[in-house]
Design a protein around this motif. Sequence first.
Motif, short mmCIF file in Angstrom:
data_model
loop_
_atom_site.label_atom_id
_atom_site.label_comp_id
_atom_site.label_asym_id
_atom_site.label_seq_id
_atom_site.Cartn_x
_atom_site.Cartn_y
_atom_site.Cartn_z
N ALA A 74 0.74 -1.19 0.07
CA ALA A 74 0.04 -0.04 0.10
C ALA A 74 0.86 1.37 -0.01
O ALA A 74 0.61 2.25 -0.78
N ASP A 75 2.10 1.15 0.74
CA ASP A 75 2.84 2.34 0.78
C ASP A 75 3.44 2.56 -0.58
O ASP A 75 3.52 3.87 -0.87
N ARG A 76 4.00 1.43 -1.01
CA ARG A 76 4.62 1.71 -2.40
C ARG A 76 3.58 2.26 -3.40
O ARG A 76 3.97 2.95 -4.20
N ALA A 77 2.43 1.53 -3.22
CA ALA A 77 1.38 2.12 -4.29
C ALA A 77 1.22 3.44 -4.18
O ALA A 77 0.93 4.46 -5.06
N ALA A 78 0.86 4.14 -2.63
CA ALA A 78 0.54 5.26 -2.27
C ALA A 78 1.91 6.33 -2.92
O ALA A 78 1.54 7.41 -3.59
N MET A 79 2.98 5.89 -2.68
CA MET A 79 4.30 6.72 -3.28
C MET A 79 4.13 6.95 -4.72
O MET A 79 4.45 7.94 -5.31
N ALA A 80 3.82 5.66 -5.38
CA ALA A 80 3.59 5.70 -6.71
C ALA A 80 2.68 6.65 -7.47
O ALA A 80 2.94 7.39 -8.39
N LEU A 81 1.62 6.62 -6.66
CA LEU A 81 0.42 7.40 -6.96
C LEU A 81 0.95 8.70 -6.88
O LEU A 81 0.68 9.82 -7.91
N ASP A 82 1.59 9.06 -5.50
CA ASP A 82 1.87 10.47 -5.37
C ASP A 82 2.76 10.96 -6.41
O ASP A 82 2.62 12.26 -6.88
N VAL A 83 3.80 10.04 -6.82
CA VAL A 83 4.71 10.51 -7.99
C VAL A 83 4.12 10.64 -9.26
O VAL A 83 4.02 11.67 -9.62
N ALA A 84 3.01 9.70 -9.50
CA ALA A 84 2.40 9.86 -10.63
C ALA A 84 1.35 11.36 -10.56
O ALA A 84 1.29 12.10 -11.66
N ARG A 85 0.78 11.39 -9.40
CA ARG A 85 0.02 12.75 -9.25
C ARG A 85 0.93 14.03 -9.55
O ARG A 85 0.49 14.92 -10.32
#
Length: 869
Positions: free
Chosen positions: A170-181
């Motif tokens: 979940a953290d990695r996904a959140a980070m990836a999403l944050d980066v993507a955002r």
Amino acid sequence: MERQRGDGMTMVATSRLGEARHFGAHAPEIEERLALLAEASRVLADASLEPPAVMERLCGLVVPLLGTACALRLLSEDGLWLRTVASASSAPESRARFQALISQRMRADEGLAAEVLDTGEAQGVEAVLVLPLRARGHAMGTLTVWRDAPEPGDSEPFDPGEHLLLQELADRAAMALDVARAYAAERQARQAAEVAAGRLARLQHVTAELSEALTATRVAEVVLEQGLAVADATGGGLWLVDPDTARVTLLRCAGCTPDAEERLRRVPLTEEAPAARCLRELRPVWLERGDALEGMRKPALSSACLPLVVDGRALGALVFAFSMPHGFDEDERAFLQLVAHHAAQALSRARLLEGEQRARAALREAHQTLEAIIQASPAAIMLLDPDGTVRLWNPAAERMLGWTAEEVMGKVLPAVPPEHWDAFRHSLERATRGTVLDGAPLAGRRRDGSAVQMAVWTGRVHPANGPPQCLSMMVDITERQRGEAAQRFLAEAGGVLAGSLEEEETLERVAHLAVPAYAETCGVFLEDESGAVRCVATAGASEASEVPPPGLLVVTRVIQSGRPETRSGLSDADPTSACAGGTFAYLCVPLQVRGHTLGALTFVTSKRAYDAQDLSLAQELARRAALALDNASLYRDARQAIRLREEFLSIASHELKTPISALVLQVQSLMAGLARSGAQFDPERLRRGLERVDRQVKRQTLLVNDLLDVSRLSAGKLELVLVPLELGALVREVAERFEPEFARSGTPLELSLAPEVRGQWDRLRLDQVLTNLMSNALKYGRGNPVRVELEVTEGRARLRVKDGGIGIAREHLPRLFHRFERAVSERNYGGFGLGLWIARQIVEAMGGFIEVDSVLGEGSTFRVDLPRG
Ligand code: ADP
């Protein structure tokens, strides 16, 4: 990034725990988990995948390894909702169940999700584990993992290791999403910056074009051609406010139908049309939906109506129409307003420029008109400094005075002679102080030295720089003054000429009138009845000489031709040369009246040239003088006629009475003799008595016939009866008739008659002529011999009656053949003075003439010359 991985992460077993796989801390499991993490890292780092796809793949990693279903939910912007962005489920039979669960949109601030999101800790309820998606301390959403519920007595559905693993995922996904955002935001920002930069570039282009637009029309053109493209609009229009009529007028539109263009051409400010509204409210009107604008070729579903305002004053309105419904964001609004602002500035500039150009054109036109007036002015216009320096010199001044503008500009006015200069300068100074000269006379001189009389008007002029100047208008009044002087002269002449009816006096007056104003010498010449020309009056310098210049030759020529002759006597170069070498100027004009030339009038001067005006003045004077002469002559004739008539009346009464008295005496004597002697009355005495009666009656008859002839001839009723005639026979017949009388008076009568003098004549009338001539020869012949001669030539017959009698004085000769004219007194000789007049009328009626030669005291010869018909 700090990740919170709480020790208190709770896992709650559900009542239905299926075939859960338990990941303990056994080595293979660890490897599996590490492999999973590695795969997750790889998926999350895969830049080729869009975030939703990444999330789907992530969910795919979780299922079936860590759960039977998985959903990734993200918080809405307002933080109220969780929206499922990716999901996965392993068993087809449970997919439908999960599907309903997954696709649900759920409140973020309620239930387990809220708790998870608030605390940032995963919550497991029965066989569901909800994990927070957090990045940089912010909750972004949740990762929800479902697992079949464990069997009773089993351990927790998600062991700590799995829990840890899922949280890691979940953290990695959140980070990836944050980066993507962040990346998306950055891209969006870059795109917005690019759009803004593009707009700015296009705006700059429009602004550049607008800065070159010099007219309102051009401004409209630029805004609607370039501006529409810049704003991505499909149509639009630019209206101008007409302050006088309180309405806006369409200057140009783009993308409109012709009908709409016509309808929108004039819009009252009071109307609801967006262009009017934005002007009334002085703020943009943004119409974002379908009611935007009517009449566009492409339906306008949105439009921006912008007032064009400069210094708080609305100049017009600019409307952009868009074919799509259009939300105008802040940037776009600002951008369109900027376009409108630049358009308004350009419009204002164009208006100013147009105004200035109009003003310049008006000024230029006014200047040209003024220049044209000065150039075309018939009056001389000059601008003079107070010291007389010429600053402006128009063509009329050049025509009047002879100097060109180049010759006088910047120099002192040369037209004022030195003797008048002080007075002129004084008047100039006064004029520059404001005193006005109103047609004041000024004696000037032309470039050729000739004198010119001018009337001067002045006015003060204040130039932009420098001291006041004097505007002078000058009119040449030389000719007018001469004309007025000539009129005065002629009026005076009229008075003088009317003052006398005596011919000689009149002539003298005429001669003296012109001297010295128009001539040094003036002569009056008349032609007498014989055609001789003589000078009858002179005035001026050459009164002493008998014939003043230009001499009889010129005067005779003028009288004969009836046309004036002039000589200027001057060379162009030197007007004073009239005097040089005795040359002179002269005018010789005929004295004409009623179609006759009586004589001529001469003006002579050595002082100046004569011109056309002098000539017409002399002609007018001559005309009036001739009229006066004619009047004098008519007056003399009338007086003579009156005298003759009175004389005639006294003679006629005497002439008619004398034979009647003699007749009465004779008849009475005869009647007395008869009464005394009765039948013994001496027949011889009776015969002589009757003969005397007969003579008296004949004489009476002749007198009466003469009177009858006079009235007949005067009425033009002489009728000739021409018959073939031998004149010698007629002469002899008349002579025979006169024989007793000649005998009685002892006058010898000689006849010398050419033979056969034949012609066509009126016998009775020629008898009358012969009778008259012979009776005159007898009457005035003093008893001396009378000779009658008759000659004949080819076409003519000539009769002469000669006597050696009293003769006729020279002065009586010209009028002898006139009516009632007599050269002797009625006391000595009877007669009406009609016989010769009647004879002349008869002879002239037959185409001949009668004349007389006579010497007083020696005798007379009357000649009759007749054509032979
Ligand atoms: P009258 O009846 O007076 O003779 P006439 O016309 O015949 O009129 O003549 C005009 C005048 O001419 C006369 O009055 C006279 O003075 C003059 N006259 C005419 N014939 C002669 C002449 N043969 N000798 C001299 N004078 C003459």
